[in-house]
Design a protein around this motif. Sequence first.
Motif, PDB file in Angstrom:
ATOM      1  N   LEU A  42       0.809  -1.215   0.000  1.00 17.21           N
ATOM      2  CA  LEU A  42       0.000   0.000   0.000  1.00 17.21           C
ATOM      3  C   LEU A  42       0.840   1.260   0.000  1.00 17.21           C
ATOM      4  O   LEU A  42       1.723   1.451   0.834  1.00 17.21           O
ATOM      5  N   GLY A  43       0.543   2.110  -0.977  1.00 17.93           N
ATOM      6  CA  GLY A  43       1.064   3.462  -1.015  1.00 17.93           C
ATOM      7  C   GLY A  43      -0.098   4.413  -1.217  1.00 17.93           C
ATOM      8  O   GLY A  43      -0.218   5.445  -0.562  1.00 17.93           O
ATOM      9  N   PHE A  44      -1.012   4.020  -2.128  1.00 16.29           N
ATOM     10  CA  PHE A  44      -2.210   4.805  -2.399  1.00 16.29           C
ATOM     11  C   PHE A  44      -3.316   3.844  -2.837  1.00 16.29           C
ATOM     12  O   PHE A  44      -3.175   3.143  -3.830  1.00 16.29           O
ATOM     13  N   LYS A  45      -4.383   3.793  -2.064  1.00 14.07           N
ATOM     14  CA  LYS A  45      -5.438   2.812  -2.287  1.00 14.07           C
ATOM     15  C   LYS A  45      -6.177   3.022  -3.610  1.00 14.07           C
ATOM     16  O   LYS A  45      -6.449   4.154  -4.019  1.00 14.07           O
ATOM     17  N   ILE A  46      -6.543   1.912  -4.218  1.00  7.81           N
ATOM     18  CA  ILE A  46      -7.376   1.945  -5.419  1.00  7.81           C
ATOM     19  C   ILE A  46      -8.676   2.694  -5.144  1.00  7.81           C
ATOM     20  O   ILE A  46      -9.116   3.520  -5.955  1.00  7.81           O
ATOM     21  N   THR A  47      -9.317   2.429  -4.007  1.00 11.27           N
ATOM     22  CA  THR A  47     -10.594   3.085  -3.708  1.00 11.27           C
ATOM     23  C   THR A  47     -10.449   4.601  -3.647  1.00 11.27           C
ATOM     24  O   THR A  47     -11.346   5.329  -4.083  1.00 11.27           O
ATOM     25  N   LEU A  48      -9.316   5.072  -3.123  1.00 11.12           N
ATOM     26  CA  LEU A  48      -9.114   6.518  -3.017  1.00 11.12           C
ATOM     27  C   LEU A  48      -8.843   7.146  -4.382  1.00 11.12           C
ATOM     28  O   LEU A  48      -9.339   8.241  -4.673  1.00 11.12           O
ATOM     29  N   HIS A  49      -8.066   6.464  -5.228  1.00 13.34           N
ATOM     30  CA  HIS A  49      -7.824   7.020  -6.562  1.00 13.34           C
ATOM     31  C   HIS A  49      -9.123   7.002  -7.376  1.00 13.34           C
ATOM     32  O   HIS A  49      -9.382   7.921  -8.160  1.00 13.34           O
ATOM     33  N   HIS A  50      -9.922   5.971  -7.182  1.00 13.87           N
ATOM     34  CA  HIS A  50     -11.233   5.911  -7.845  1.00 13.87           C
ATOM     35  C   HIS A  50     -12.085   7.104  -7.422  1.00 13.87           C
ATOM     36  O   HIS A  50     -12.708   7.770  -8.261  1.00 13.87           O
ATOM     37  N   LYS A  51     -12.079   7.406  -6.124  1.00  8.32           N
ATOM     38  CA  LYS A  51     -12.818   8.558  -5.616  1.00  8.32           C
ATOM     39  C   LYS A  51     -12.297   9.857  -6.220  1.00  8.32           C
ATOM     40  O   LYS A  51     -13.069  10.717  -6.665  1.00  8.32           O
ATOM     41  N   ASP A  52     -10.972   9.997  -6.270  1.00 12.77           N
ATOM     42  CA  ASP A  52     -10.369  11.218  -6.806  1.00 12.77           C
ATOM     43  C   ASP A  52     -10.692  11.403  -8.290  1.00 12.77           C
ATOM     44  O   ASP A  52     -10.993  12.520  -8.743  1.00 12.77           O
ATOM     45  N   LEU A  53     -10.631  10.322  -9.044  1.00  8.51           N
ATOM     46  CA  LEU A  53     -10.929  10.424 -10.477  1.00  8.51           C
ATOM     47  C   LEU A  53     -12.406  10.709 -10.724  1.00  8.51           C
ATOM     48  O   LEU A  53     -12.760  11.354 -11.712  1.00  8.51           O
ATOM     49  N   SER A  54     -13.259  10.260  -9.813  1.00  8.04           N
ATOM     50  CA  SER A  54     -14.686  10.608  -9.912  1.00  8.04           C
ATOM     51  C   SER A  54     -14.875  12.105  -9.723  1.00  8.04           C
ATOM     52  O   SER A  54     -15.696  12.733 -10.403  1.00  8.04           O
ATOM     53  N   ILE A  55     -14.108  12.687  -8.809  1.00  7.27           N
ATOM     54  CA  ILE A  55     -14.133  14.137  -8.614  1.00  7.27           C
ATOM     55  C   ILE A  55     -13.662  14.842  -9.881  1.00  7.27           C
ATOM     56  O   ILE A  55     -14.272  15.816 -10.340  1.00  7.27           O
ATOM     57  N   CYS A  56     -12.569  14.341 -10.463  1.00  6.41           N
ATOM     58  CA  CYS A  56     -12.038  14.928 -11.701  1.00  6.41           C
ATOM     59  C   CYS A  56     -13.088  14.883 -12.807  1.00  6.41           C
ATOM     60  O   CYS A  56     -13.275  15.867 -13.551  1.00  6.41           O
ATOM     61  N   LYS A  57     -13.767  13.757 -12.917  1.00  2.87           N
ATOM     62  CA  LYS A  57     -14.789  13.597 -13.952  1.00  2.87           C
ATOM     63  C   LYS A  57     -15.919  14.608 -13.764  1.00  2.87           C
ATOM     64  O   LYS A  57     -16.387  15.222 -14.733  1.00  2.87           O
ATOM     65  N   ALA A  58     -16.345  14.795 -12.519  1.00  3.01           N
ATOM     66  CA  ALA A  58     -17.423  15.756 -12.242  1.00  3.01           C
ATOM     67  C   ALA A  58     -16.973  17.187 -12.533  1.00  3.01           C
ATOM     68  O   ALA A  58     -17.741  17.992 -13.096  1.00  3.01           O
ATOM     69  N   MET A  59     -15.739  17.525 -12.164  1.00  2.00           N
ATOM     70  CA  MET A  59     -15.211  18.855 -12.438  1.00  2.00           C
ATOM     71  C   MET A  59     -15.122  19.093 -13.943  1.00  2.00           C
ATOM     72  O   MET A  59     -15.456  20.180 -14.441  1.00  2.00           O
ATOM     73  N   ALA A  60     -14.693  18.072 -14.688  1.00  3.14           N
ATOM     74  CA  ALA A  60     -14.574  18.196 -16.142  1.00  3.14           C
ATOM     75  C   ALA A  60     -15.941  18.376 -16.788  1.00  3.14           C
ATOM     76  O   ALA A  60     -16.092  19.150 -17.747  1.00  3.14           O
ATOM     77  N   ALA A  61     -16.936  17.664 -16.270  1.00  4.67           N
ATOM     78  CA  ALA A  61     -18.290  17.761 -16.830  1.00  4.67           C
ATOM     79  C   ALA A  61     -18.825  19.185 -16.717  1.00  4.67           C
ATOM     80  O   ALA A  61     -19.512  19.672 -17.624  1.00  4.67           O
ATOM     81  N   GLN A  62     -18.490  19.868 -15.628  1.00  2.89           N
ATOM     82  CA  GLN A  62     -18.927  21.252 -15.453  1.00  2.89           C
ATOM     83  C   GLN A  62     -18.299  22.172 -16.495  1.00  2.89           C
ATOM     84  O   GLN A  62     -18.857  23.215 -16.835  1.00  2.89           O
ATOM     85  N   LEU A  63     -17.123  21.775 -16.993  1.00  4.18           N
ATOM     86  CA  LEU A  63     -16.423  22.571 -18.008  1.00  4.18           C
ATOM     87  C   LEU A  63     -16.761  22.132 -19.430  1.00  4.18           C
ATOM     88  O   LEU A  63     -16.302  22.751 -20.395  1.00  4.18           O
ATOM     89  N   GLY A  64     -17.504  21.034 -19.548  1.00  2.00           N
ATOM     90  CA  GLY A  64     -17.756  20.465 -20.863  1.00  2.00           C
ATOM     91  C   GLY A  64     -16.505  19.838 -21.456  1.00  2.00           C
ATOM     92  O   GLY A  64     -16.318  19.812 -22.667  1.00  2.00           O
ATOM     93  N   PHE A  65     -15.651  19.316 -20.561  1.00  2.00           N
ATOM     94  CA  PHE A  65     -14.347  18.784 -20.958  1.00  2.00           C
ATOM     95  C   PHE A  65     -14.357  17.265 -20.845  1.00  2.00           C
ATOM     96  O   PHE A  65     -14.861  16.708 -19.874  1.00  2.00           O
ATOM     97  N   SER A  66     -13.787  16.581 -21.816  1.00  2.00           N
ATOM     98  CA  SER A  66     -13.771  15.124 -21.832  1.00  2.00           C
ATOM     99  C   SER A  66     -12.477  14.583 -21.229  1.00  2.00           C
ATOM    100  O   SER A  66     -11.392  15.109 -21.506  1.00  2.00           O
ATOM    101  N   LEU A  67     -12.590  13.524 -20.420  1.00  2.00           N
ATOM    102  CA  LEU A  67     -11.439  12.882 -19.803  1.00  2.00           C
ATOM    103  C   LEU A  67     -11.490  11.374 -20.068  1.00  2.00           C
ATOM    104  O   LEU A  67     -11.744  10.566 -19.163  1.00  2.00           O
ATOM    105  N   PRO A  68     -11.261  10.953 -21.305  1.00  2.00           N
ATOM    106  CA  PRO A  68     -11.396   9.527 -21.626  1.00  2.00           C
ATOM    107  C   PRO A  68     -10.439   8.637 -20.846  1.00  2.00           C
ATOM    108  O   PRO A  68     -10.804   7.513 -20.487  1.00  2.00           O
TER     109      PRO A  68
END
Length: 285
Positions: A227-253
């Motif tokens: 363990l250095g950085f949990k999968i669950t936490l990175h999943h949570k962080d990327l979900s935040i990124c996805k939501a932030m991008a959606a507000q900008l109309g920006f795609s993060l494939p």
Amino acid sequence: MRAGFIGLGTMGKPMAYNLAKGGFLSSVWNRTQIIAKTLAQTLNITYAQTPAELATAVEVICICVTGDKEVLVITEALAPNLNPQKIVIDFSTVSAETARQAAAIVRSQGGDFLDCPVSGGLEGARNSTLTMMVGGHQVTLEKIRPLLNTMGKSITHMGEVGTGQSTKAVNQIMAAGINQAVTEALAFGEAQGLDMDKAIEAISQGAAGNWFLEKRGKTMVQGTFNLGFKITLHHKDLSICKAMAAQLGFSLPLAEGMLTDYQQLIDQGFGEEDISALYRLKRPN
């Protein structure tokens, strides 16, 4: 300058310990009280019964919790005991909008707020080598910089509140891409029958060398995902990124692809492992 620490999880506990080594920490609080009590006894400091109680005892309140809701709940709990002498620092990874909402709560009571997400994983937290991306007033940052220096090696002021979290979002997407590239490439090497220790040593010295390859390459090809950085936490962080991008109309494939992969690992019961466990999906059968 007396500081208190709220949230003694994987990252928060070693950060609090280093803050204590620097002579700043005087009180802690954690949702699971026994964790706070045990650390307080070890460090010979106090543990608060509530976040509000902690806020009365210190000038600087550090927060390091899991998500947006938790940050706002704790900030609301602190609010009655805040005043112009109080500074709240949030080390959590949340959305930029959540940072701005938390700042508004703190500033409405006369205090000040910095969003200060960190990068460097568990090793960085333990070794006081975290990278910190700070949003908020520069003058406030300078007041508490000695405190931050006990936990991090790189502290960058990004701008107004929220810019720290926006920068962390960029970091998390980049980390996802590196994870994808390293795990896929090493799996390709293993499929060819290469001596993977030698391959990793050779590649690490060239243009493709990177921190993740150096720190995780040899362990992941051995099927070890310390363990250095949990999968669950990175999943949570990327979900935040996805939501932030959606507000900008920006795609993060890339981020969306990683969310799918991480969800598969979580469903298989590997969510508490390090993100290098992505190799489970890439390696030859």
